[in-house]
Design a protein around this motif. Structure first.
Motif, PDB file in Angstrom:
ATOM      1  N   ALA A  24     -56.897  55.922  92.145  1.00 38.97           N
ATOM      2  CA  ALA A  24     -57.155  55.982  90.709  1.00 38.97           C
ATOM      3  C   ALA A  24     -56.159  55.119  89.956  1.00 38.97           C
ATOM      4  O   ALA A  24     -56.481  54.496  88.941  1.00 38.97           O
ATOM      5  N   GLU A  25     -54.927  55.096  90.464  1.00 39.82           N
ATOM      6  CA  GLU A  25     -53.872  54.253  89.886  1.00 39.82           C
ATOM      7  C   GLU A  25     -53.122  53.610  91.042  1.00 39.82           C
ATOM      8  O   GLU A  25     -52.251  54.237  91.645  1.00 39.82           O
ATOM      9  N   PRO A  26     -53.452  52.366  91.382  1.00 36.54           N
ATOM     10  CA  PRO A  26     -52.813  51.742  92.553  1.00 36.54           C
ATOM     11  C   PRO A  26     -51.295  51.693  92.420  1.00 36.54           C
ATOM     12  O   PRO A  26     -50.754  51.458  91.340  1.00 36.54           O
ATOM     13  N   SER A  27     -50.618  51.929  93.524  1.00 35.97           N
ATOM     14  CA  SER A  27     -49.167  51.904  93.561  1.00 35.97           C
ATOM     15  C   SER A  27     -48.669  50.655  94.278  1.00 35.97           C
ATOM     16  O   SER A  27     -49.340  50.114  95.162  1.00 35.97           O
ATOM     17  N   TYR A  28     -47.465  50.257  93.928  1.00 34.51           N
ATOM     18  CA  TYR A  28     -46.813  49.111  94.561  1.00 34.51           C
ATOM     19  C   TYR A  28     -46.214  49.486  95.917  1.00 34.51           C
ATOM     20  O   TYR A  28     -45.788  48.618  96.676  1.00 34.51           O
ATOM     21  N   VAL A  29     -46.192  50.787  96.239  1.00 31.74           N
ATOM     22  CA  VAL A  29     -45.561  51.230  97.489  1.00 31.74           C
ATOM     23  C   VAL A  29     -46.223  50.568  98.696  1.00 31.74           C
ATOM     24  O   VAL A  29     -45.555  50.050  99.584  1.00 31.74           O
ATOM     25  N   ALA A  30     -47.551  50.598  98.736  1.00 33.13           N
ATOM     26  CA  ALA A  30     -48.281  50.079  99.893  1.00 33.13           C
ATOM     27  C   ALA A  30     -49.325  49.069  99.442  1.00 33.13           C
ATOM     28  O   ALA A  30     -49.804  49.108  98.305  1.00 33.13           O
ATOM     29  N   GLY A  31     -49.688  48.178 100.350  1.00 25.21           N
ATOM     30  CA  GLY A  31     -50.639  47.129 100.031  1.00 25.21           C
ATOM     31  C   GLY A  31     -52.013  47.646  99.646  1.00 25.21           C
ATOM     32  O   GLY A  31     -52.739  46.999  98.886  1.00 25.21           O
ATOM     33  N   ASP A  32     -52.393  48.846 100.145  1.00 24.65           N
ATOM     34  CA  ASP A  32     -53.711  49.385  99.794  1.00 24.65           C
ATOM     35  C   ASP A  32     -53.662  50.244  98.533  1.00 24.65           C
ATOM     36  O   ASP A  32     -54.671  50.798  98.114  1.00 24.65           O
ATOM     37  N   GLY A  33     -52.461  50.390  97.927  1.00 21.85           N
ATOM     38  CA  GLY A  33     -52.332  51.139  96.691  1.00 21.85           C
ATOM     39  C   GLY A  33     -51.960  52.595  96.859  1.00 21.85           C
ATOM     40  O   GLY A  33     -51.788  53.309  95.859  1.00 21.85           O
ATOM     41  N   PHE A  34     -51.805  53.083  98.112  1.00 20.31           N
ATOM     42  CA  PHE A  34     -51.424  54.484  98.323  1.00 20.31           C
ATOM     43  C   PHE A  34     -49.968  54.678  97.898  1.00 20.31           C
ATOM     44  O   PHE A  34     -49.110  53.855  98.236  1.00 20.31           O
ATOM     45  N   PRO A  35     -49.648  55.770  97.175  1.00 20.14           N
ATOM     46  CA  PRO A  35     -48.325  55.881  96.548  1.00 20.14           C
ATOM     47  C   PRO A  35     -47.240  56.549  97.383  1.00 20.14           C
ATOM     48  O   PRO A  35     -46.335  57.161  96.824  1.00 20.14           O
ATOM     49  N   ALA A  36     -47.286  56.454  98.693  1.00 11.04           N
ATOM     50  CA  ALA A  36     -46.254  57.106  99.502  1.00 11.04           C
ATOM     51  C   ALA A  36     -46.107  56.423 100.846  1.00 11.04           C
ATOM     52  O   ALA A  36     -47.021  55.754 101.328  1.00 11.04           O
ATOM     53  N   GLU A  37     -44.929  56.595 101.452  1.00 11.70           N
ATOM     54  CA  GLU A  37     -44.677  56.111 102.799  1.00 11.70           C
ATOM     55  C   GLU A  37     -43.751  57.094 103.502  1.00 11.70           C
ATOM     56  O   GLU A  37     -43.076  57.911 102.856  1.00 11.70           O
ATOM     57  N   MET A  38     -43.708  57.015 104.801  1.00  9.11           N
ATOM     58  CA  MET A  38     -42.816  57.834 105.607  1.00  9.11           C
ATOM     59  C   MET A  38     -41.949  56.918 106.451  1.00  9.11           C
ATOM     60  O   MET A  38     -42.415  55.883 106.946  1.00  9.11           O
ATOM     61  N   SER A  39     -40.683  57.287 106.605  1.00  9.69           N
ATOM     62  CA  SER A  39     -39.785  56.486 107.436  1.00  9.69           C
ATOM     63  C   SER A  39     -38.866  57.403 108.230  1.00  9.69           C
ATOM     64  O   SER A  39     -38.685  58.573 107.901  1.00  9.69           O
ATOM     65  N   VAL A  40     -38.292  56.835 109.289  1.00 12.78           N
ATOM     66  CA  VAL A  40     -37.376  57.578 110.145  1.00 12.78           C
ATOM     67  C   VAL A  40     -36.201  56.682 110.484  1.00 12.78           C
ATOM     68  O   VAL A  40     -36.382  55.544 110.935  1.00 12.78           O
ATOM     69  N   ASN A  41     -34.990  57.200 110.250  1.00 10.50           N
ATOM     70  CA  ASN A  41     -33.786  56.516 110.700  1.00 10.50           C
ATOM     71  C   ASN A  41     -33.367  57.118 112.026  1.00 10.50           C
ATOM     72  O   ASN A  41     -33.297  58.341 112.173  1.00 10.50           O
ATOM     73  N   TRP A  42     -33.076  56.250 113.017  1.00 12.58           N
ATOM     74  CA  TRP A  42     -32.895  56.712 114.395  1.00 12.58           C
ATOM     75  C   TRP A  42     -31.443  56.792 114.828  1.00 12.58           C
ATOM     76  O   TRP A  42     -31.163  57.079 116.001  1.00 12.58           O
ATOM     77  N   SER A  43     -30.485  56.595 113.944  1.00 11.15           N
ATOM     78  CA  SER A  43     -29.082  56.691 114.334  1.00 11.15           C
ATOM     79  C   SER A  43     -28.647  58.153 114.412  1.00 11.15           C
ATOM     80  O   SER A  43     -29.269  59.046 113.825  1.00 11.15           O
ATOM     81  N   GLY A  44     -27.580  58.404 115.135  1.00 12.36           N
ATOM     82  CA  GLY A  44     -27.049  59.751 115.222  1.00 12.36           C
ATOM     83  C   GLY A  44     -27.765  60.609 116.254  1.00 12.36           C
ATOM     84  O   GLY A  44     -28.722  60.193 116.905  1.00 12.36           O
ATOM     85  N   ARG A  45     -27.293  61.845 116.363  1.00 15.49           N
ATOM     86  CA  ARG A  45     -27.850  62.760 117.360  1.00 15.49           C
ATOM     87  C   ARG A  45     -29.279  63.153 117.009  1.00 15.49           C
ATOM     88  O   ARG A  45     -30.123  63.334 117.890  1.00 15.49           O
ATOM     89  N   HIS A  46     -29.557  63.327 115.715  1.00 14.59           N
ATOM     90  CA  HIS A  46     -30.886  63.718 115.266  1.00 14.59           C
ATOM     91  C   HIS A  46     -31.435  62.647 114.336  1.00 14.59           C
ATOM     92  O   HIS A  46     -30.728  62.192 113.441  1.00 14.59           O
ATOM     93  N   PRO A  47     -32.688  62.240 114.499  1.00 16.31           N
ATOM     94  CA  PRO A  47     -33.282  61.282 113.565  1.00 16.31           C
ATOM     95  C   PRO A  47     -33.361  61.879 112.165  1.00 16.31           C
ATOM     96  O   PRO A  47     -33.384  63.101 111.989  1.00 16.31           O
ATOM     97  N   GLU A  48     -33.388  60.999 111.168  1.00 17.29           N
ATOM     98  CA  GLU A  48     -33.529  61.427 109.776  1.00 17.29           C
ATOM     99  C   GLU A  48     -34.929  61.093 109.295  1.00 17.29           C
ATOM    100  O   GLU A  48     -35.340  59.924 109.311  1.00 17.29           O
ATOM    101  N   LEU A  49     -35.667  62.101 108.867  1.00 25.99           N
ATOM    102  CA  LEU A  49     -37.015  61.922 108.345  1.00 25.99           C
ATOM    103  C   LEU A  49     -36.945  61.712 106.840  1.00 25.99           C
ATOM    104  O   LEU A  49     -36.256  62.451 106.130  1.00 25.99           O
TER     105      LEU A  49
END
Length: 319
Positions: A24-49
């Motif tokens: 309904a309102e395209p977002s700059y986050v993703a090329g298809d206009g979806f307003p969210a993303e998920m990422s994971v940092n892999w350093s340390g004993r436990h990953p960070e979500l």
């Protein structure tokens, strides 16, 4: 479940709307206009979500800690609004990051991409002055300007935390840069190992010597320092790799070289893909690397294929 409840409480009103065939309102986050993303940092004993989302104009106030972290955001917020002469309110993004057993950390991002470049420079300079970081910012800006190539400021971000390690971040988008150039920009920070960084970039880029389409550089600033403290370089894998399978394999190789078992990363990527990784491209959108002394400081950014990609621009649109 606690993290899921916190995320649901923090998401803006659009999170409760049914997903239709187009945003309904395209977002700059993703090329298809979806307003969210998920990422994971892999350093340390436990990953960070991490989950990042666009507020899409809604007034979303992260819970923060009601202390210095929240005050830091309040101190600069007005800088990115028309009240201080800006052409429009800066789009506001938020993220929450959780690395068990630590508490959830909140971050806010001001998108400066809709504004003329001069306005972006002015807003960042004013915000850094309000935070007492003018000396460090002036030093970083001068150093960045000595690196050949074209780049622009795209985001200004603050960590909402009390800790002395909380950061203020400025993101540059590089245009037409090679791997050497992005390494030189990253070296503006005081804590940066250019040799480790160069090896990581080469692993992600494969046979390419360029940094691909619009690589990002994040310079992180900390209170009491007169220079950028750390830097993170983001490479866009859909441009550098032929498909998500190749992107995942290159990233897994980098993780292994950094001493991180890539098994969980492979499992996550496969579980998020709509089909075989060899038949998709863009699920693994970005991979970032920070060479600041911590092994395995690799973050993988996933963009979900929610909407059909926009049609290619016609010659008239490109004119």
């Amino acid at each position: 479940m606690r993290t899921t409840r916190a995320l649901r409480a923090l998401l803006p009103p659009w999170a409760h709307e049914r997903i239709g065939p187009s945003p309904a309102e395209p977002s700059y986050v993703a090329g298809d206009g979806f307003p969210a993303e998920m990422s994971v940092n892999w350093s340390g004993r436990h990953p960070e979500l991490r989950v990042l989302f666009d507020s899409l104009g809604h007034d979303v106030i992260p819970p923060g800690d009601s202390g210095f972290g929240t005050r830091r955001l309040e101190r600069v917020h007005e800088t990115f609004t028309p009240r201080t002469g800006r052409p429009s309110p800066a789009p506001l993004w938020h993220s929450m990051a959780w690395r068990p057993p630590s508490d959830v950390v909140h971050k806010s991002y001001f998108g400066l991409y809709p504004w003329p470049h001069a306005q972006r420079e002015q807003a960042v300079a004013e915000a850094m002055a309000r935070l007492g970081m003018s000396t460090a910012w002036d030093d970083a800006r001068r150093r960045v300007e000595t690196v050949d190539g074209e780049r622009e400021i795209e985001f200004f971000a603050v960590d909402l935390a009390d800790e002395a390690a909380a950061r203020v971040k400025v993101y540059y988008r590089n245009h037409g840069a090679d791997l050497t150039s992005v390494n030189r920009v990253a070296a503006v920070a005081s804590r940066h190992d250019p040799d480790r960084a160069a090896a990581a970039y080469r692993t992600l880029a494969g046979t390419r010597t360029d940094a691909g389409e619009a690589a990002l550089t994040c310079l992180a600033f900390r209170s009491g320092l007169d220079r950028a403290a750390e830097s993170t370089t983001y490479l866009r894998l859909p441009d550098l790799a032929g498909d998500d399978r190749e992107a995942v394999e290159r990233t897994a190789t980098l993780l292994l070289r950094e001493g991180v078992d890539p098994g969980r990363f492979r499992t996550l990527a496969a579980s998020l893909a709509p089909g075989p990784l060899s038949e998709s491209r863009g699920l693994l959108e970005l991979v970032s690397y920070r060479a600041a002394g911590r092994a395995g400081d690799v973050t993988t950014y996933f963009r979900f294929p929610v909407y059909p990609p926009p049609p290619p621009l016609s010659p008239v649109d490109l004119a």
